[in-house]
Design a protein around this motif. Structure first.
Motif, mmCIF file in Angstrom:
data_model
loop_
_atom_site.group_PDB
_atom_site.id
_atom_site.type_symbol
_atom_site.label_atom_id
_atom_site.label_comp_id
_atom_site.label_asym_id
_atom_site.label_seq_id
_atom_site.Cartn_x
_atom_site.Cartn_y
_atom_site.Cartn_z
ATOM 1 N N ASN A 12 -91.903 23.810 58.567
ATOM 2 C CA ASN A 12 -93.298 24.149 58.894
ATOM 3 C C ASN A 12 -93.583 25.642 58.739
ATOM 4 O O ASN A 12 -94.001 26.301 59.676
ATOM 5 C CB ASN A 12 -93.638 23.707 60.319
ATOM 6 N N GLU A 13 -93.298 26.166 57.550
ATOM 7 C CA GLU A 13 -93.481 27.599 57.325
ATOM 8 C C GLU A 13 -94.596 27.877 56.318
ATOM 9 O O GLU A 13 -94.597 28.918 55.664
ATOM 10 C CB GLU A 13 -92.167 28.236 56.837
ATOM 11 N N ALA A 14 -95.544 26.934 56.191
ATOM 12 C CA ALA A 14 -96.602 27.084 55.186
ATOM 13 C C ALA A 14 -97.310 28.435 55.289
ATOM 14 O O ALA A 14 -97.690 29.025 54.276
ATOM 15 C CB ALA A 14 -97.612 25.951 55.336
ATOM 16 N N ASP A 42 -86.919 22.690 52.169
ATOM 17 C CA ASP A 42 -87.943 22.170 53.072
ATOM 18 C C ASP A 42 -87.279 21.131 53.974
ATOM 19 O O ASP A 42 -86.905 20.053 53.533
ATOM 20 C CB ASP A 42 -89.076 21.542 52.247
ATOM 21 N N ASP A 43 -87.162 21.500 55.243
ATOM 22 C CA ASP A 43 -86.431 20.660 56.202
ATOM 23 C C ASP A 43 -87.378 19.645 56.854
ATOM 24 O O ASP A 43 -87.580 19.660 58.057
ATOM 25 C CB ASP A 43 -85.789 21.590 57.239
ATOM 26 N N GLY A 44 -87.985 18.803 56.025
ATOM 27 C CA GLY A 44 -88.886 17.769 56.551
ATOM 28 C C GLY A 44 -90.120 18.324 57.232
ATOM 29 O O GLY A 44 -90.545 17.802 58.262
ATOM 30 N N ALA A 95 -87.295 32.190 56.666
ATOM 31 C CA ALA A 95 -88.546 32.281 55.920
ATOM 32 C C ALA A 95 -89.593 33.135 56.634
ATOM 33 O O ALA A 95 -90.579 33.547 56.039
ATOM 34 C CB ALA A 95 -89.102 30.878 55.699
ATOM 35 N N ASP A 96 -89.393 33.387 57.922
ATOM 36 C CA ASP A 96 -90.475 33.996 58.710
ATOM 37 C C ASP A 96 -90.516 35.521 58.657
ATOM 38 O O ASP A 96 -91.212 36.149 59.456
ATOM 39 C CB ASP A 96 -90.405 33.512 60.155
ATOM 40 N N LEU A 97 -89.735 36.113 57.753
ATOM 41 C CA LEU A 97 -89.658 37.573 57.581
ATOM 42 C C LEU A 97 -89.093 38.285 58.808
ATOM 43 O O LEU A 97 -89.248 39.493 58.955
ATOM 44 C CB LEU A 97 -91.021 38.162 57.186
ATOM 45 N N LYS A 204 -94.761 29.749 64.681
ATOM 46 C CA LYS A 204 -94.008 30.010 65.910
ATOM 47 C C LYS A 204 -92.562 29.536 65.811
ATOM 48 O O LYS A 204 -92.212 28.733 64.944
ATOM 49 C CB LYS A 204 -94.716 29.388 67.119
ATOM 50 N N SER A 205 -91.733 30.060 66.694
ATOM 51 C CA SER A 205 -90.317 29.741 66.682
ATOM 52 C C SER A 205 -90.120 28.251 66.950
ATOM 53 O O SER A 205 -90.844 27.656 67.736
ATOM 54 C CB SER A 205 -89.582 30.551 67.732
ATOM 55 N N LYS A 206 -89.135 27.673 66.262
ATOM 56 C CA LYS A 206 -88.895 26.236 66.400
ATOM 57 C C LYS A 206 -87.934 25.922 67.537
ATOM 58 O O LYS A 206 -87.575 24.775 67.756
ATOM 59 C CB LYS A 206 -88.329 25.674 65.093
ATOM 60 N N TRP A 207 -87.499 26.949 68.224
ATOM 61 C CA TRP A 207 -86.497 26.716 69.262
ATOM 62 C C TRP A 207 -87.123 26.476 70.616
ATOM 63 O O TRP A 207 -87.963 27.227 71.071
ATOM 64 C CB TRP A 207 -85.557 27.913 69.378
HETATM 65 N N1 UDP Z 1 -85.706 26.022 60.514
HETATM 66 C C1 UDP Z 1 -85.325 24.891 59.798
HETATM 67 N N2 UDP Z 1 -85.218 23.691 60.453
HETATM 68 C C2 UDP Z 1 -85.460 23.570 61.790
HETATM 69 C C3 UDP Z 1 -85.816 24.727 62.514
HETATM 70 C C4 UDP Z 1 -85.926 25.928 61.847
HETATM 71 O O1 UDP Z 1 -85.092 24.956 58.593
HETATM 72 O O2 UDP Z 1 -85.348 22.467 62.308
HETATM 73 C C5 UDP Z 1 -85.837 27.313 59.799
HETATM 74 C C6 UDP Z 1 -87.180 28.005 60.014
HETATM 75 O O3 UDP Z 1 -88.128 27.559 59.087
HETATM 76 C C7 UDP Z 1 -86.818 29.456 59.816
HETATM 77 C C8 UDP Z 1 -85.393 29.537 60.347
HETATM 78 O O4 UDP Z 1 -84.889 28.215 60.333
HETATM 79 O O5 UDP Z 1 -86.828 29.838 58.448
HETATM 80 C C9 UDP Z 1 -85.344 30.115 61.753
HETATM 81 O O6 UDP Z 1 -86.183 29.392 62.606
HETATM 82 P P1 UDP Z 1 -87.035 30.073 63.757
HETATM 83 O O7 UDP Z 1 -87.752 31.268 63.225
HETATM 84 O O8 UDP Z 1 -87.850 29.011 64.379
HETATM 85 O O9 UDP Z 1 -85.893 30.526 64.752
HETATM 86 P P2 UDP Z 1 -85.777 31.943 65.529
HETATM 87 O O10 UDP Z 1 -86.055 33.027 64.536
HETATM 88 O O11 UDP Z 1 -86.774 31.886 66.621
HETATM 89 O O12 UDP Z 1 -84.344 31.960 66.014
#
Ligand code: UDP
Ligand code: MG
Length: 321
Positions: A12-14, A42-44, A95-97, A204-207
Motif C-alpha cells: 500500500n505505497e501508492a 508488491d506485497d498484495g 519504499a517510504d523514503l 502510514k507505518s504498517k506495524w
Molecule cells: N511492507 C511490506 N509488507 C508488509 C508491510 C510492509 O512489503 O506487510 C513494506 C512497506 O511497504 C515498506 C517497508 O516494508 O516499504 C517498511 O514498512 P513500514 O514503513 O510500514 O515500516 P516502518 O518503517 O514503520 O518500520
C-alpha cells in the motif's frame, strides 16, 4: 559495467513509490559506472500500487515488479526480490523514503573498498513514539543476551550486499524469516553507515504493536533455543528443592505427627508451580509452532504477476521458497 538491483518491498505505497523512484534515480544517475535496476515487490497491496508499478515499468526498462497473490509480509517480499535479483550487487530499501537514497553513494564506496555489505543504522530515533523505542531497546537487549546472533539495535533493513552474500541469504530457506538475524547469521564483513531517522514521506507505518510483539518473539525463537534450556534448568532446580522438601516433611510427620495448618504454603506452592508450568508449556509451544510451520513446507510467497516472467521458463503461478 557493474549491475546493482534495488529491491523495494511495497505494501500500500501508492502515495510514495513514484517519488521514491524519482529521488533514487536522482542519486543513482550520478553513479555512471553502475547500471541500477529496480525490483519492486508488491506485497498484495489493496491500493493502486500495482497499477502504478505497471505504469512505471512501461516507462522505464530498468524498473521491474513482482506482485504477490496476497499480503505475505515484508520478509517474504524481501526474499522474493533477492531471489529474482541478478545484479552483481543488491540494495534492499523501503519504499517510504525513510531509507535516504543519499546513502547509496556511500554504500557503493564501502563495497568498492572491499566490504561484503554496507548497512545503514539509525543514529537517532526522532519521530518515533517513546513506548515503541523503549520496547525496541528492551527487545534487543533481551534477545542479544539470549542469542549468539547479536543484532545491532539500530540496524535497519537498508543495505547493499555483494552477490555471494545475497546467495548465502537465499540458501537459508526457512519459511518463518527474520532478516535482521539472518543478515548477522550468514556472517560476511559488514560496515555500518549511520544516518538520521526520517519520518515517512506519506502513508502510514504498517506495524501495529501486536505485529511488533510477534516479530520480537519470532526473532528470539528463530535464533536461539536458550529459553528451552532455561526452563529445563529451572525445572531441574525446582525438582531438587521439592525432593529435599518432601524428605523434610516426611521425617517431620514421622517424628512429630500430622500437623494440619498449611493452607498458605500449599496455596503459594500450587499457584507458583501452576504458573511456571503454564509459562513453560507456552515457551515449548512457540518452538513447536515453528516446527509445525517449517514442516508444512509451504512456499514463502505466491507470485501473481511479474514483468520478469517472460525471461523465466516457469509457469505464471510461480510458487517459490
Ligand atoms: N511492507 C511490506 N509488507 C508488509 C508491510 C510492509 O512489503 O506487510 C513494506 C512497506 O511497504 C515498506 C517497508 O516494508 O516499504 C517498511 O514498512 P513500514 O514503513 O510500514 O515500516 P516502518 O518503517 O514503520 O518500520
Ligand atoms: Mg517506514
Amino acid at each position: 559495467m557493474k549491475t546493482v538491483d534495488i529491491v523495494v518491498p511495497c505494501y500500500n505505497e501508492a502515495e510514495v513509490i513514484e517519488t521514491f523512484l524519482q529521488e533514487t534515480e536522482r542519486v543513482t544517475s550520478a553513479l555512471s559506472a553502475y547500471r541500477f535496476s529496480y525490483i519492486f515487490v508488491d506485497d498484495g497491496s489493496r491500493d493502486a500500487t500495482l497499477s502504478i508499478l505497471r505504469r512505471m515499468q512501461a516507462a522505464n526498462e530498468r524498473v521491474h515488479y513482482l506482485s504477490f497473490s496476497r499480503n505475505f509480509g515484508k520478509e517474504a517480499a524481501m526474499y522474493a526480490g533477492l531471489k529474482h535479483s541478478t545484479g552483481d550487487y543488491v540494495i534492499v530499501m523501503d519504499a517510504d523514503l525513510q531509507h535516504p537514497p543519499a546513502l547509496i553513494p556511500k554504500m557503493v564506496e564501502q563495497i568498492e573498498a572491499g566490504h561484503d555489505c554496507a548497512a545503514a543504522c539509525r543514529q537517532t530515533r526522532s519521530g518515533e513514539k517513546g513506548l515503541r523505542s523503549l520496547f525496541s531497546s528492551f527487545f534487543y537487549r533481551f534477545s542479544n543476551s539470549l542469542s549468539d546472533v547479536k543484532m545491532p539495535q539500530n540496524a535497519v533493513d537498508f543495505r547493499m550486499m555483494t552477490r555471494p552474500m545475497v546467495d548465502s541469504i537465499l540458501s537459508l530457506s526457512e519459511v518463518e524469516r527474520f532478516s535482521k538475524g539472518i543478515f548477522v547469521w550468514v556472517g560476511f564483513d559488514t560496515v555500518w553507515l549511520p544516518y538520521n531517522n526520517v519520518e515517512r514521506t506519506a502513508g502510514k507505518s504498517k506495524w501495529s504493536f501486536r505485529g511488533l510483539l510477534k516479530y520480537a518473539i519470532d526473532g528470539i525463537t528463530s535464533f536461539t533455543i536458550k529459553p528451552l534450556r532455561l526452563i529445563r534448568n529451572f525445572g531441574l532446580v525446582l525438582f531438587l528443592i521439592s525432593i529435599v522438601y518432601i524428605l523434610i516433611t516426611l521425617v517431620k510427620t514421622l517424628i512429630m505427627g500430622i500437623d494440619v495448618p498449611g493452607y498458605a504454603s500449599l496455596l503459594c506452592v500450587t499457584l507458583f508451580l501452576g504458573g511456571t508450568i503454564q509459562l513453560s508449556i507456552g515457551i515449548v509451544g512457540e518452538y513447536i509452532a515453528h516446527i509445525y510451520l517449517e514442516a508444512k513446507d509451504r512456499p514463502i510467497y505466491i507470485l501473481k504477476e511479474t514483468d520478469l516472467k517472460a525471461e523465466k521458463a516457469d509457469a505464471p503461478r510461480e510458487a517459490s521458497r
